[in-house]
Structure formats: C-alpha cells, structure tokens
Scaffold this active site. Structure first.
Site, short mmCIF file in Angstrom:
data_model
loop_
_atom_site.label_atom_id
_atom_site.label_comp_id
_atom_site.label_asym_id
_atom_site.label_seq_id
_atom_site.Cartn_x
_atom_site.Cartn_y
_atom_site.Cartn_z
N LYS A 1 25.24 48.63 54.16
CA LYS A 1 26.18 49.53 53.50
C LYS A 1 25.53 50.88 53.19
CE LYS A 1 29.43 49.51 49.58
NZ LYS A 1 29.94 48.70 48.45
N GLU B 1 32.76 41.12 51.02
CA GLU B 1 31.45 41.73 50.74
C GLU B 1 30.60 40.79 49.88
OE1 GLU B 1 29.86 45.90 48.62
OE2 GLU B 1 31.96 45.28 48.46
N CYS C 1 33.22 48.00 52.31
CA CYS C 1 33.89 48.42 51.08
C CYS C 1 33.99 49.94 50.95
CB CYS C 1 33.20 47.78 49.89
SG CYS C 1 34.20 47.82 48.37
#
Length: 269
Positions: free
Chosen positions: A113, A44, A146
């Site tokens: 994200k 990430e 994540c």
C-alpha cells in the site's frame, strides 16, 4: 475476449490468529469454488484484522513463511486464485500488503500500500511504490489497497500499464461510504476498467465498516454489491466490456492530447 468469475469475500471484522485466518479462508475458498469463481479477494489486512498494531505485528508474514505456504496450498486445493490482504515483514520493515496466488497456488504478485491514511498505519507500515501489472487467465490485473483508490493518479497509473481489472482489498469505515458508492465506480469509468473493491462486513456488533463491497464495470455501473453482513458476491469480468466503453470515450487515448504538465498554475497572493 478473456473472461473470469470474480468473487469478493466480505469477511466479518476480527483479529485473527494464523490458524483462524486459514480456517476461515478455507471455507471462503470452498464457497467461491462451489459458485464457479476463478479468483477470490479478501479485505485489507484480512490475515490479522484491521486497526490493532499488536495484532498486525503478531500476524506479520514473510513471503515463503509456513503460513504463506499454507495459503498457497489452499488456493491450489480449491483451484481458485486469491488476493490476500496481510501484514508483510520484509527486511525488518512492515508493509500493508496484498499477495496474489493463481488457482494452482503459484505466487503471482505482491503489492504494498502506498497511501497510509491514519496514525495506526503510519506508525506500523512503510509505504510501497505503486502498482504493477500481472496476468491472470489472460486478463491484465493490478492491485491497490483501500485509500490508494481515492487518488486518481494511482488508478490512472495502473490503467496506463494496461490494467483491465483492478483488485482493491479495503477496510472502509461507514462514514466514508461515499468511496464505494461513488469514487470506485468513477475510477472504473474514467479508466475503462473493472474494479473489485472488497470491504469488511458491517452488522449490529461491527458497525464501523461500510459493508459495501462492490464489483464495478468499465461503464461505472455496480455489477453486484454486498448488503452489510458477511457475504460472498460474484460477477463475471468480460474484457469485451472495456473495449465497448472505449468505443464511446477513450480517456486514456484522449488525455495524450493535453500537455497538462506544461499548463501554468495560477497563484493567489
């Protein structure tokens, strides 16, 4: 059934300049190509490093920027597809994103994200809208980043779109090692998909990250795991394994029998 060789680049944590990021990425792609990989995944926010708002803003890239084009050329030169974690600037808004390129350097997909877990991310980034599906060498793929994988709904949404391989750049802290040990293989099992989960390295000087990158199979088994320091791990993604798992239990089919939304919710006064 389609197959591909997937590599995860468990990179050392660092706040990188664009030149440093490109140089390290060049070496990683060369190693991946030498090991027969068709696709490489970075952690990430690899392009900036994780945890510094100043570093993120300084490294933010718009799609089509010179650095973005340089990344595409690296993928093409090595003949390896790439999932790159980077800070994305778009329309004046900043996103925690992952861009996907194929082995010819062609842009395939961009994911933003959804779940922003801490003050650093909530102060820097806007949330995305959830997973899409793209095809890579005949395999249906999606990206989460994540914290997204810790919500079963997001992985399930990807699965319902037909995802066979879920690619997850991450920056998992050591104290949450349970995620890579148990949650990621559970998501693979319950959705009959492969998952490539790529974290930062952990060593004596950078012990805050878990350094436990993993590639999980649809039966919930770890196909390979990184051991802590900077590493490159590889596994073959064979989509026949997903069909084999579904021949025992097909949760995606069986869940249609339940009208879960209609179930009453018990309330405690």
């Amino acid at each position: 059934m389609p197959q591909l060789n997937l590599a995860l680049f468990q990179a050392r944590p660092a706040f990188r300049s664009a030149d440093e990021a490109l140089s390290d990425l060049d070496l990683a792609l060369a190693r991946a190509a030498a090991n027969g990989a068709n696709m490489l995944v970075t952690p990430e926010l690899y392009f900036s490093g994780y945890g510094s708002a100043d570093a993120v803003r300084a490294a933010a890239q718009a799609q089509g920027s010179p650095s973005f084009q340089a990344v595409a050329k690296l993928a093409a030169r090595h003949g390896v597809g790439l999932v790159l974690g980077y800070p994305e600037m778009s329309g004046g808004a900043l996103y925690n994103s992952a861009a996907v390129f194929d082995g010819h350097g062609r842009f395939k997909s961009n994911y933003r994200k959804v779940a922003l877990p801490n003050d650093f991310e909530r102060d820097c980034f806007n949330p995305g809208k959830g997973p899409d599906v793209f095809e890579f060498q005949g395999i249906r793929c999606s990206v989460l980043i994540c914290y997204d994988i810790e919500f079963p709904e997001l992985a399930r949404r990807a699965a319902l779109l037909g995802t066979e391989l879920l690619l997850v750049p991450t920056a998992l802290r050591a104290k949450w090692r349970f995620v890579s040990d148990a949650i990621v293989p559970s998501r693979a099992y319950e959705n009959a998909m492969f998952i490539g989960y790529c974290d930062y390295a952990a060593d004596e000087t950078n012990s805050q990250f878990s350094g436990a990158s993993t590639i999980c199979a649809p039966d919930g088994q770890h196909l390979c795991r990184a051991a802590g320091p900077e590493d490159l791990i590889l596994a073959t993604i064979d989509t026949a394994a997903a069909q084999c798992r579904k021949s025992d239990f097909d949760f995606l089919r069986d869940i249609k029998r339940f009208d879960i939304e209609a179930w009453p919710i018990a309330r405690i006064a």
